[in-house]
Scaffold this motif. Structure first.
Motif, PDB file in Angstrom:
ATOM      1  N   PRO A 155       0.915  -1.391  -0.170  1.00  0.00           N
ATOM      2  CA  PRO A 155      -0.055  -0.003   0.011  1.00  0.00           C
ATOM      3  C   PRO A 155       0.870   1.259   0.027  1.00  0.00           C
ATOM      4  O   PRO A 155       0.331   2.210  -0.594  1.00  0.00           O
ATOM      5  CB  PRO A 155      -0.779  -0.219   1.315  1.00  0.00           C
ATOM      6  CG  PRO A 155      -0.709  -1.395   1.613  1.00  0.00           C
ATOM      7  CD  PRO A 155       0.487  -2.093   1.042  1.00  0.00           C
ATOM      8  N   ALA A 156       2.007   1.339   0.877  1.00  0.00           N
ATOM      9  CA  ALA A 156       2.841   2.373   0.765  1.00  0.00           C
ATOM     10  C   ALA A 156       3.525   2.578  -0.629  1.00  0.00           C
ATOM     11  O   ALA A 156       3.686   3.804  -1.113  1.00  0.00           O
ATOM     12  CB  ALA A 156       3.776   2.303   1.913  1.00  0.00           C
ATOM     13  N   LEU A 157       3.861   1.477  -1.196  1.00  0.00           N
ATOM     14  CA  LEU A 157       4.564   1.695  -2.648  1.00  0.00           C
ATOM     15  C   LEU A 157       3.413   2.263  -3.533  1.00  0.00           C
ATOM     16  O   LEU A 157       3.693   3.260  -4.385  1.00  0.00           O
ATOM     17  CB  LEU A 157       4.873   0.400  -3.038  1.00  0.00           C
ATOM     18  CG  LEU A 157       5.427   0.399  -4.626  1.00  0.00           C
ATOM     19  CD1 LEU A 157       6.439   1.100  -4.882  1.00  0.00           C
ATOM     20  CD2 LEU A 157       5.450  -1.292  -5.044  1.00  0.00           C
ATOM     21  N   ALA A 158       2.081   1.800  -3.596  1.00  0.00           N
ATOM     22  CA  ALA A 158       1.116   2.503  -4.256  1.00  0.00           C
ATOM     23  C   ALA A 158       0.867   4.141  -4.126  1.00  0.00           C
ATOM     24  O   ALA A 158       0.730   4.679  -4.949  1.00  0.00           O
ATOM     25  CB  ALA A 158      -0.251   1.580  -4.233  1.00  0.00           C
ATOM     26  N   ALA A 159       0.877   4.235  -2.726  1.00  0.00           N
ATOM     27  CA  ALA A 159       0.723   5.518  -2.537  1.00  0.00           C
ATOM     28  C   ALA A 159       1.684   6.609  -2.900  1.00  0.00           C
ATOM     29  O   ALA A 159       1.575   7.558  -3.368  1.00  0.00           O
ATOM     30  CB  ALA A 159       0.454   5.824  -1.083  1.00  0.00           C
ATOM     31  N   ARG A 160       2.910   5.985  -2.666  1.00  0.00           N
ATOM     32  CA  ARG A 160       4.169   6.760  -3.191  1.00  0.00           C
ATOM     33  C   ARG A 160       4.289   7.066  -4.685  1.00  0.00           C
ATOM     34  O   ARG A 160       4.489   8.253  -5.063  1.00  0.00           O
ATOM     35  CB  ARG A 160       5.554   5.768  -2.559  1.00  0.00           C
ATOM     36  CG  ARG A 160       6.607   6.642  -3.004  1.00  0.00           C
ATOM     37  CD  ARG A 160       8.066   5.607  -2.980  1.00  0.00           C
ATOM     38  NE  ARG A 160       8.174   4.915  -4.150  1.00  0.00           N
ATOM     39  CZ  ARG A 160       8.944   3.838  -4.559  1.00  0.00           C
ATOM     40  NH1 ARG A 160       9.828   3.711  -3.422  1.00  0.00           N
ATOM     41  NH2 ARG A 160       8.813   3.113  -5.577  1.00  0.00           N
ATOM     42  N   ASP A 161       4.234   5.939  -5.348  1.00  0.00           N
ATOM     43  CA  ASP A 161       3.907   6.512  -6.947  1.00  0.00           C
ATOM     44  C   ASP A 161       2.622   6.630  -7.474  1.00  0.00           C
ATOM     45  O   ASP A 161       2.586   6.798  -8.686  1.00  0.00           O
ATOM     46  CB  ASP A 161       4.317   5.063  -7.553  1.00  0.00           C
ATOM     47  CG  ASP A 161       5.625   4.178  -7.211  1.00  0.00           C
ATOM     48  OD1 ASP A 161       6.325   5.192  -6.450  1.00  0.00           O
ATOM     49  OD2 ASP A 161       5.987   3.163  -7.384  1.00  0.00           O
ATOM     50  N   GLY A 162       1.551   7.001  -6.682  1.00  0.00           N
ATOM     51  CA  GLY A 162       0.397   7.538  -7.368  1.00  0.00           C
ATOM     52  C   GLY A 162      -0.357   6.635  -8.120  1.00  0.00           C
ATOM     53  O   GLY A 162      -1.146   6.964  -8.974  1.00  0.00           O
ATOM     54  N   LYS A 163      -0.214   5.258  -7.596  1.00  0.00           N
ATOM     55  CA  LYS A 163      -1.071   4.143  -8.302  1.00  0.00           C
ATOM     56  C   LYS A 163      -1.974   3.503  -7.450  1.00  0.00           C
ATOM     57  O   LYS A 163      -1.914   3.610  -6.095  1.00  0.00           O
ATOM     58  CB  LYS A 163      -0.047   3.296  -8.876  1.00  0.00           C
ATOM     59  CG  LYS A 163       0.974   3.699  -9.964  1.00  0.00           C
ATOM     60  CD  LYS A 163       1.974   2.699 -10.280  1.00  0.00           C
ATOM     61  CE  LYS A 163       3.073   3.223 -11.157  1.00  0.00           C
ATOM     62  NZ  LYS A 163       4.085   2.158 -11.643  1.00  0.00           N
ATOM     63  N   PRO A 164      -3.115   2.777  -8.043  1.00  0.00           N
ATOM     64  CA  PRO A 164      -4.011   1.824  -7.237  1.00  0.00           C
ATOM     65  C   PRO A 164      -3.264   0.894  -6.598  1.00  0.00           C
ATOM     66  O   PRO A 164      -2.595   0.225  -7.193  1.00  0.00           O
ATOM     67  CB  PRO A 164      -5.127   1.742  -8.353  1.00  0.00           C
ATOM     68  CG  PRO A 164      -4.120   1.802  -9.486  1.00  0.00           C
ATOM     69  CD  PRO A 164      -3.459   2.796  -9.440  1.00  0.00           C
ATOM     70  N   PHE A 165      -3.597   0.463  -5.473  1.00  0.00           N
ATOM     71  CA  PHE A 165      -3.381  -0.724  -4.891  1.00  0.00           C
ATOM     72  C   PHE A 165      -4.141  -1.732  -5.334  1.00  0.00           C
ATOM     73  O   PHE A 165      -5.552  -1.721  -5.017  1.00  0.00           O
ATOM     74  CB  PHE A 165      -3.364  -0.555  -3.277  1.00  0.00           C
ATOM     75  CG  PHE A 165      -2.910  -1.709  -2.392  1.00  0.00           C
ATOM     76  CD1 PHE A 165      -1.779  -2.325  -2.571  1.00  0.00           C
ATOM     77  CD2 PHE A 165      -3.844  -2.113  -1.560  1.00  0.00           C
ATOM     78  CE1 PHE A 165      -1.759  -3.546  -1.828  1.00  0.00           C
ATOM     79  CE2 PHE A 165      -3.816  -3.425  -0.769  1.00  0.00           C
ATOM     80  CZ  PHE A 165      -2.659  -3.857  -1.152  1.00  0.00           C
TER      81      PHE A 165
END
Length: 308
Positions: free
Chosen positions: A185-195
């Motif tokens: 989830p943090a990766l998705a948030a960092r990159d502005g992508k859906p989880f």
């Protein structure tokens, strides 16, 4: 779940900027000590091995020496066997499994091979029990020359002289429940992508190199680890973490293309272990033992087939 609004940092659909990264960093807490858990054990090994500094990391007021442990009787005519652990600092058995191997079995290879073991690639992440470094970078996507991740750049420089002569590189990892609850989830948030949620596999598995697969080698490691802990089954789609099985308990990634640790050298035999420490069927010691079993079986196979 089709957005990352639940993650407490950032705006859904927008990659993090400096403010979001600073907010994330401010939430990180030190839980354990690299000096107490790792450096103290390395010090005990100095009577039997050479301890080689290969750099240092300074983050604010914190300073982390980077150490490798290598065979004292290093000989140019012997094969080179590389072990790395703690690329992701939260993956505890990778660090302690590498150290346990050295303490219990490192002497078994004296005169047979040159060992180079880096037990904790990411000490800041180890102390915070985190996947990333303080810059919110994943070291295991950044193993390139002049990498933006200092942990990765230092290891690449250390292994550069061994790139074309290493016989084996085994990189020790874990897959944990926190991969789904925090890190992806943090990766998705960092990159502005859906989880997009996935299933955490219950058990041990390996990651082979998609461009240079070694199925017999991977099978030998799986067979050895199966005596210590259970092997992860495929999910209902016949996959593990979204990848089809090469063999039971084995998937494959393009490790060099993705700048993963196991692809730093051109070792003929390379693999990435994945232990599952959150299983009710595995204890922390079992996880360490599984890493040791993987190291020993990988080394024994590589040495037995070095001329094959």
């Amino acid at each position: 779940m089709n957005d990352q609004a639940f993650y407490p940092i950032g705006t859904p659909g927008q990659p993090w900027g400096a403010a979001e990264r600073a907010e994330w960093l401010g939430r990180q807490v030190k839980h354990r000590s690299y000096a107490d858990d790792v450096l103290s054990v390395v010090d005990r090994l100095r009577d039997a091995f050479d301890v080689v500094p290969y750099g240092a990391l300074t983050y604010g007021a914190e300073h982390y020496p980077l150490l490798a442990v290598r065979s004292r009787d290093w000989r140019d005519d012997l094969p080179v066997l590389i072990v790395t652990g703690g690329v992701h600092g939260y993956e505890t058995s990778g660090v302690h499994g590498a150290l346990q191997f050295l303490e219990q079995h490192g002497h078994d290879y004296a005169g047979r091979a040159n060992l180079l073991v880096v037990p904790c690639v990411s000490p800041w992440g180890y102390e915070r029990i985190h996947r990333w470094n303080p810059d919110a970078l994943d070291p295991n996507r950044n193993f390139t020359k002049h990498s933006p991740a200092g942990e990765s750049a230092a290891l690449v420089d250390l292994l550069e002289p061994l790139r074309d002569i290493a016989l084996l590189h085994i990189d020790l990892h874990e897959t944990t429940d926190s991969d789904e609850s925090e890190f992806r989830p943090a990766l998705a948030a960092r990159d502005g992508k859906p989880f997009e949620p996935d299933i955490v596999p219950d058990g041990f598995y390996l990651v082979d190199d998609a461009d240079h697969p070694q199925p017999a080698f991977q099978q030998a490691v799986i067979d050895a680890v199966a005596k210590v802990t259970h092997i992860a089954p495929a999910d209902a789609r016949g996959e593990i973490i979204g990848s089809p099985l090469l063999l039971p308990g084995v998937i494959k990634f393009p490790v060099k293309q993705w700048n993963l640790c196991a692809g730093i050298t051109n070792a003929r035999y390379a693999t990435t272990t994945e232990v599952y420490p959150d299983s009710p069927r595995a204890t922390p010691q079992q996880c360490n033992d599984a890493q040791v079993a993987a190291i020993r079986s990988a080394m024994d196979y590589a040495l037995a087939h070095r001329n094959g």
